[in-house]
Structure formats: structure tokens, C-alpha cells
Enzyme design. Structure first.
Site, mmCIF file in Angstrom:
data_model
loop_
_atom_site.group_PDB
_atom_site.id
_atom_site.type_symbol
_atom_site.label_atom_id
_atom_site.label_comp_id
_atom_site.label_asym_id
_atom_site.label_seq_id
_atom_site.Cartn_x
_atom_site.Cartn_y
_atom_site.Cartn_z
ATOM 1 N N ASP A 296 -59.917 63.874 72.317
ATOM 2 C CA ASP A 296 -60.210 65.212 71.791
ATOM 3 C C ASP A 296 -60.807 66.111 72.871
ATOM 4 O O ASP A 296 -61.555 65.642 73.732
ATOM 5 C CB ASP A 296 -61.231 65.129 70.639
ATOM 6 C CG ASP A 296 -60.570 64.901 69.295
ATOM 7 O OD1 ASP A 296 -59.333 64.846 69.235
ATOM 8 O OD2 ASP A 296 -61.313 64.771 68.296
ATOM 9 N N TYR B 209 -47.234 61.609 72.308
ATOM 10 C CA TYR B 209 -46.758 62.700 71.450
ATOM 11 C C TYR B 209 -46.781 64.022 72.232
ATOM 12 O O TYR B 209 -45.793 64.759 72.268
ATOM 13 C CB TYR B 209 -47.638 62.821 70.192
ATOM 14 C CG TYR B 209 -47.426 64.125 69.464
ATOM 15 C CD1 TYR B 209 -46.271 64.343 68.713
ATOM 16 C CD2 TYR B 209 -48.366 65.167 69.543
ATOM 17 C CE1 TYR B 209 -46.057 65.552 68.061
ATOM 18 C CE2 TYR B 209 -48.154 66.376 68.896
ATOM 19 C CZ TYR B 209 -46.995 66.566 68.161
ATOM 20 O OH TYR B 209 -46.784 67.770 67.529
ATOM 21 N N SER C 202 -46.456 72.597 70.810
ATOM 22 C CA SER C 202 -47.827 72.439 70.335
ATOM 23 C C SER C 202 -48.811 72.907 71.401
ATOM 24 O O SER C 202 -48.544 72.791 72.606
ATOM 25 C CB SER C 202 -48.057 70.956 70.049
ATOM 26 O OG SER C 202 -49.425 70.689 69.947
ATOM 27 N N ALA C 203 -49.973 73.355 70.948
ATOM 28 C CA ALA C 203 -51.045 73.743 71.870
ATOM 29 C C ALA C 203 -51.506 72.564 72.717
ATOM 30 O O ALA C 203 -52.154 72.762 73.747
ATOM 31 C CB ALA C 203 -52.221 74.296 71.068
ATOM 32 N N ASN D 102 -34.090 63.247 57.851
ATOM 33 C CA ASN D 102 -33.861 61.844 57.462
ATOM 34 C C ASN D 102 -34.936 61.344 56.504
ATOM 35 O O ASN D 102 -34.953 60.167 56.159
ATOM 36 C CB ASN D 102 -33.767 60.940 58.702
ATOM 37 C CG ASN D 102 -35.070 60.873 59.474
ATOM 38 O OD1 ASN D 102 -36.050 61.525 59.105
ATOM 39 N ND2 ASN D 102 -35.096 60.095 60.540
ATOM 40 N N LYS E 91 -43.674 66.821 73.717
ATOM 41 C CA LYS E 91 -43.598 68.282 73.550
ATOM 42 C C LYS E 91 -43.399 68.949 74.923
ATOM 43 O O LYS E 91 -42.565 69.827 75.092
ATOM 44 C CB LYS E 91 -44.853 68.817 72.858
ATOM 45 C CG LYS E 91 -44.993 68.374 71.416
ATOM 46 C CD LYS E 91 -43.831 68.861 70.573
ATOM 47 C CE LYS E 91 -43.850 68.324 69.160
ATOM 48 N NZ LYS E 91 -42.614 68.573 68.424
HETATM 49 P P1 NAD Z 1 -43.558 66.737 59.148
HETATM 50 O O1 NAD Z 1 -43.603 65.285 59.481
HETATM 51 O O2 NAD Z 1 -44.062 67.178 57.829
HETATM 52 O O3 NAD Z 1 -42.056 67.273 59.310
HETATM 53 C C1 NAD Z 1 -41.144 66.732 60.236
HETATM 54 C C2 NAD Z 1 -39.863 66.406 59.466
HETATM 55 O O4 NAD Z 1 -38.904 65.880 60.375
HETATM 56 C C3 NAD Z 1 -40.073 65.364 58.373
HETATM 57 O O5 NAD Z 1 -39.532 65.853 57.154
HETATM 58 C C4 NAD Z 1 -39.305 64.133 58.880
HETATM 59 O O6 NAD Z 1 -38.758 63.395 57.810
HETATM 60 C C5 NAD Z 1 -38.260 64.766 59.766
HETATM 61 N N1 NAD Z 1 -37.747 63.933 60.860
HETATM 62 C C6 NAD Z 1 -38.458 63.254 61.810
HETATM 63 N N2 NAD Z 1 -37.614 62.657 62.680
HETATM 64 C C7 NAD Z 1 -36.341 62.962 62.278
HETATM 65 C C8 NAD Z 1 -35.058 62.655 62.761
HETATM 66 N N3 NAD Z 1 -34.877 61.883 63.842
HETATM 67 N N4 NAD Z 1 -33.970 63.140 62.101
HETATM 68 C C9 NAD Z 1 -34.109 63.926 61.013
HETATM 69 N N5 NAD Z 1 -35.322 64.256 60.506
HETATM 70 C C10 NAD Z 1 -36.427 63.778 61.130
HETATM 71 O O7 NAD Z 1 -44.301 67.505 60.336
HETATM 72 P P2 NAD Z 1 -44.719 69.037 60.472
HETATM 73 O O8 NAD Z 1 -46.202 69.094 60.474
HETATM 74 O O9 NAD Z 1 -43.955 69.868 59.533
HETATM 75 O O10 NAD Z 1 -44.256 69.303 61.962
HETATM 76 C C11 NAD Z 1 -43.010 69.890 62.278
HETATM 77 C C12 NAD Z 1 -42.869 69.981 63.786
HETATM 78 O O11 NAD Z 1 -43.958 70.749 64.301
HETATM 79 C C13 NAD Z 1 -42.935 68.633 64.497
HETATM 80 O O12 NAD Z 1 -42.020 68.642 65.583
HETATM 81 C C14 NAD Z 1 -44.363 68.566 64.995
HETATM 82 O O13 NAD Z 1 -44.488 67.752 66.125
HETATM 83 C C15 NAD Z 1 -44.617 70.030 65.323
HETATM 84 N N6 NAD Z 1 -46.046 70.380 65.320
HETATM 85 C C16 NAD Z 1 -46.814 70.105 64.218
HETATM 86 C C17 NAD Z 1 -48.176 70.411 64.231
HETATM 87 C C18 NAD Z 1 -49.047 70.089 63.039
HETATM 88 O O14 NAD Z 1 -50.273 70.068 63.191
HETATM 89 N N7 NAD Z 1 -48.509 69.862 61.843
HETATM 90 C C19 NAD Z 1 -48.749 71.009 65.359
HETATM 91 C C20 NAD Z 1 -47.931 71.296 66.463
HETATM 92 C C21 NAD Z 1 -46.587 70.964 66.420
HETATM 93 N N1 UDP Z 2 -61.819 65.921 63.068
HETATM 94 C C1 UDP Z 2 -62.929 65.305 62.514
HETATM 95 N N2 UDP Z 2 -62.728 64.338 61.567
HETATM 96 C C2 UDP Z 2 -61.485 63.980 61.133
HETATM 97 C C3 UDP Z 2 -60.353 64.627 61.702
HETATM 98 C C4 UDP Z 2 -60.573 65.578 62.673
HETATM 99 O O1 UDP Z 2 -64.074 65.598 62.872
HETATM 100 O O2 UDP Z 2 -61.379 63.072 60.272
HETATM 101 C C5 UDP Z 2 -62.017 66.981 64.080
HETATM 102 C C6 UDP Z 2 -61.391 66.699 65.436
HETATM 103 O O3 UDP Z 2 -62.295 65.993 66.248
HETATM 104 C C7 UDP Z 2 -61.077 68.102 65.948
HETATM 105 C C8 UDP Z 2 -60.770 68.892 64.677
HETATM 106 O O4 UDP Z 2 -61.350 68.146 63.605
HETATM 107 O O5 UDP Z 2 -62.231 68.677 66.535
HETATM 108 C C9 UDP Z 2 -59.267 69.052 64.411
HETATM 109 O O6 UDP Z 2 -58.657 67.772 64.474
HETATM 110 P P1 UDP Z 2 -57.165 67.531 63.981
HETATM 111 O O7 UDP Z 2 -56.884 66.065 64.123
HETATM 112 O O8 UDP Z 2 -56.975 68.139 62.619
HETATM 113 O O9 UDP Z 2 -56.286 68.399 64.980
HETATM 114 P P2 UDP Z 2 -56.125 68.326 66.587
HETATM 115 O O10 UDP Z 2 -56.663 69.615 67.101
HETATM 116 O O11 UDP Z 2 -56.847 67.138 67.086
HETATM 117 O O12 UDP Z 2 -54.658 68.233 66.759
#
Ligand code: NAD
Ligand code: UDP
Length: 331
Positions: A292, A148, A124-125, A32, A152
Site C-alpha cells: 500500500d 496485476y 488503473s492508477a 465468460n 495494466k
Molecule cells: P469485474 O471483475 O467486476 O469485471 C470484469 C469482468 O470481466 C467480469 O465480469 C469477468 O467475468 C470478466 N472476465 C474476466 N476475464 C475474462 C475473459 N478472459 N474473458 C471474458 N470475460 C472475462 O471487475 P471491475 O471492477 O468491473 O473491473 C473492470 C476492469 O477495470 C478490469 O480490467 C479491472 O482490472 C479494471 N480496474 C478496476 C478497478 C476497481 O477498483 N474495480 C480499478 C482500476 C481498474
Molecule cells: N483498506 C483498509 N482495510 C481494508 C481494505 C482497505 O484499511 O479492509 C485501506 C487500504 O489500506 C487503502 C484504502 O483502504 O488505504 C483503499 O484500499 P482498497 O483495497 O479499496 O484500494 P487500493 O487503493 O488499495 O486499490
């Protein structure tokens, strides 16, 4: 395979579409665009030289999702679509629970109805909470620190129960560690709206001069240099992990950590960025950020053994590729 990728215009989704297409799968994207731009679809096509079918729809809209499933015969779904800003999830919990849970339920329901039996989910971790590192898939999950994270953990539970009740419906729950970096073309990468919350996009904005200095959240953790330790994984490695996971998936519930298995501190990232890109990153040490944890890194043996996958790219590539994308982006 013909794969429906939800959230495929986003950061991890777009890189995964590239790797799926490179492995000769075909891809239909639904997004979207709430946190991405339509241009990323065209960029995926440019990188791969292949065509994508794109629906600009919300996956919490049951009717719209049903139509998409009706129009295509999918072999599997990779569900990235979701809201992901931890801080925002604390101030807008209902938006997060609604978007992230309803989407998972509607998509699973459509899979059961249309007999689509492979479902890969972006977990996610963060679901490990304050377990002891390294995090292993068999650990009991501890409470996460924000809505959030709860979405997950709850989505994992919904998918697990759905798979238990529908023996043909197989699920991969992929627990990502800290995705960073960008495609080497510099065309796609992480482009958050507004001031970034995550470390790497914050650093690249400081490098670009758009933000003055990085705030490092605490230097008194019990870690190598007192700053937080995370398992940073290059987004292209992560994307390849999805291809391996969906190709292998054929029954039950399968949980995999996708990380490198190595912990890296905030100062180590800052120094690597400075060295590789030859740009100074001014920073100051400030208070710890609430919620954190000191250290998070993966045990990666299961993915290695069962998916024949491991992360290949190191910190140098991560900081170089992140910077290349940031420089290209918005020019
Ligand atoms: P992102 O925001 O870049 O991508 C998510 C996409 O989903 C976006 O393009 C957004 O427009 C779309 N979207 C959101 N809600 C929607 C809906 N209801 N219908 C249709 N589209 C929708 O994020 P990302 O970093 O690519 O993350 C992707 C997935 O991985 C997410 O579920 C996120 O929670 C998970 N994740 C991300 C990270 C990270 O650090 N980036 C870590 C762990 C898990
Ligand atoms: N962090 C930081 N300054 C920032 C953003 C993040 O020092 O502006 C640190 C945060 O405390 C963590 C690491 O960087 O130790 C990774 O943070 P991030 O938000 O990227 O990922 P998270 O593991 O929290 O999802």
C-alpha cells in the site's frame, strides 16, 4: 455507435453499458462470467428498457473473438475483461499475465483485422506507483508493486505500440482511481466473491453483519489522520467517463485519469458511511498492508478539458448507493 464491451457483466462494465445505452449507443457484451453473473445482463436491460446481445465467451479464445467480430460491425471496443484481485495476482502471476495480456492482444488484433478503430482500455492508477500526488498523465510510470499492476502497465504499452504501428487504430487508456458506489436503482453494483479485498465492499459486509469488524491497515501514514488516502469515484461517474472517451476518440493514444481529484482517508469513509446510513462500523487499527502507498489521488484537468467530463457525485452518494445495493443484493 455499436460497441463491443468485454467484461460487460462485471461491476464497472455493467454500469458503463447502462450509460452507453442511455446515450443511444448499442452494445454487444462478451463475458465468460468468471467474476460475474448472467443476471446482470437482464438487470442492465431492465434499467434501460433496451436489448443487449450477449456472448458467454472467453476473450483469450481467439477463434471465439474472431467469430464475434465477424458477426457484427463494431465502431469501437471497451475492454474491461480482466482479473483484478491484487493479492491473488501475487500467488497466481501466470493466470494474471495470461488472462490480462492475451485478451488485450487478441482484441487488438481483431480490431486491426476488422478495421475497428476505437479501443478504450481499463487501466488503473496503480501504474503511477509511488509518484508524488496528485498523479498527472504525463508522469513517468514507476514500478508497480504486484503482477496485476504490471498487467495494466504492459497492456498500456502493447496498445500504445499497436496504435503507433497502425495509424487508424486509436486508443484511450483510462486510469481509474478507486471506483465505489452503485447504480441508484440498487440493481447493479459490486458483488465480489468471498471476503472482499477492497475497502467499500468490506465496509458494507460489516454493516450487514456478515463480517465482524473492519481492519484499518495502518494509522501512521503521513496523511490527514494517519490512515491511507485514496481518490474514490462513484461508478456511475466513471461509466459516463467511458461514454465521453469513446465518443471523443479519433486518433492516437490518449491517456486520461478518471478520478475526482480529491483524496479521502479510510477514517473519513468509515465516518461518512456511519453518518449517512446510520449504522455503526466497528473497526480496529492493524498493521499496514504490504504494497500500500500512503496517498493516491488524481490530477483531473486533462479529462475536464478534453473530454468535458468531471465527476459529479460525492462521498455521501457513494456510501449511500453502496449500502443500498448491498442491502438489495442476495435478498
Ligand atoms: P469485474 O471483475 O467486476 O469485471 C470484469 C469482468 O470481466 C467480469 O465480469 C469477468 O467475468 C470478466 N472476465 C474476466 N476475464 C475474462 C475473459 N478472459 N474473458 C471474458 N470475460 C472475462 O471487475 P471491475 O471492477 O468491473 O473491473 C473492470 C476492469 O477495470 C478490469 O480490467 C479491472 O482490472 C479494471 N480496474 C478496476 C478497478 C476497481 O477498483 N474495480 C480499478 C482500476 C481498474
Ligand atoms: N483498506 C483498509 N482495510 C481494508 C481494505 C482497505 O484499511 O479492509 C485501506 C487500504 O489500506 C487503502 C484504502 O483502504 O488505504 C483503499 O484500499 P482498497 O483495497 O479499496 O484500494 P487500493 O487503493 O488499495 O486499490
Amino acid at each position: 455507435m455499436n460497441i463491443l464491451v468485454t467484461g460487460g457483466a462485471g461491476y464497472i462494465g455493467s454500469h458503463t453499458c447502462v450509460e452507453l445505452l442511455n446515450s443511444n449507443h448499442s452494445v454487444v457484451i462478451v463475458d465468460n462470467l468468471i467474476n460475474s453473473k448472467v443476471e446482470s445482463i437482464e438487470k442492465i436491460e431492465r434499467i434501460t428498457g433496451k436489448k443487449i446481445i450477449f456472448y458467454e465467451k472467453d476473450v483469450t479464445n481467439e477463434e471465439a473473438v474472431d467469430k464475434i467480430f465477424n458477426n457484427h460491425k463494431f465502431d469501437g471496443v471497451i475492454h474491461f475483461a480482466g482479473l483484478k484481485a491484487v493479492g491473488e495476482s501475487v500467488s497466481k502471476p501466470l493466470d494474471y499475465y495470461y488472462n490480462n495480456l492475451v485478451s488485450t492482444m487478441i482484441l487488438s488484433k481483431a480490431c486491426i483485422k476488422y478495421n475497428v478503430n476505437k479501443f478504450v482500455f481499463s487501466s488503473s492508477a496503480t501504474v503511477y506507483g509511488e509518484n508524488k500526488v496528485p498523479f498527472v498523465e504525463t508522469m513517468k510510470l514507476l514500478k508497480t508493486t504486484n503482477p496485476y499492476g504490471e498487467t495494466k502497465a504492459m497492456s498500456e504499452r502493447i496498445l500504445t505500440d499497436t496504435s503507433l504501428a497502425n495509424v487508424d487504430f486509436s486508443v484511450a487508456l483510462l486510469r481509474y482511481f478507486n471506483p465505489v458506489g452503485a447504480h441508484e436503482s440498487g440493481l447493479i453494483g459490486e458483488a465480489p466473491n468471498g471476503i472482499p479485498n477492497n475497502l467499500m465492499p468490506y465496509i458494507t459486509k460489516v454493516a450487514k453483519g456478515e463480517l465482524k469488524k473492519l481492519s484499518i491497515f495502518g494509522d501512521d501514514y503521513d496523511t490527514v489522520d494517519g490512515t491511507g488516502v485514496r481518490d474514490y469515484i462513484h461508478v456511475v461517474d466513471l461509466a459516463i467517463g467511458h461514454v465521453k472517451a469513446i465518443e471523443k476518440l479519433d486518433n492516437g493514444v490518449n491517456i486520461y485519469n478518471l478520478g475526482t481529484g480529491k483524496g479521502v482517508s479510510v477514517l473519513e469513509i468509515v465516518n461518512a458511511f456511519k453518518e449517512e446510513n446510520d449504522i455503526d462500523i466497528p473497526y480496529e487499527i492493524v498493521e499496514r498492508r504490504p504494497g500500500d502507498i500512503a496517498s493516491s489521488y488524481a490530477d483531473v484537468e486533462k479529462a475536464k478539458k478534453e473530454l468535458n467530463w468531471e465527476a459529479k457525485k460525492g462521498i455521501k452518494e457513494m456510501v449511500k448507493d453502496s449500502w443500498r445495493f448491498e442491502k438489495n443484493y442476495s435478498i
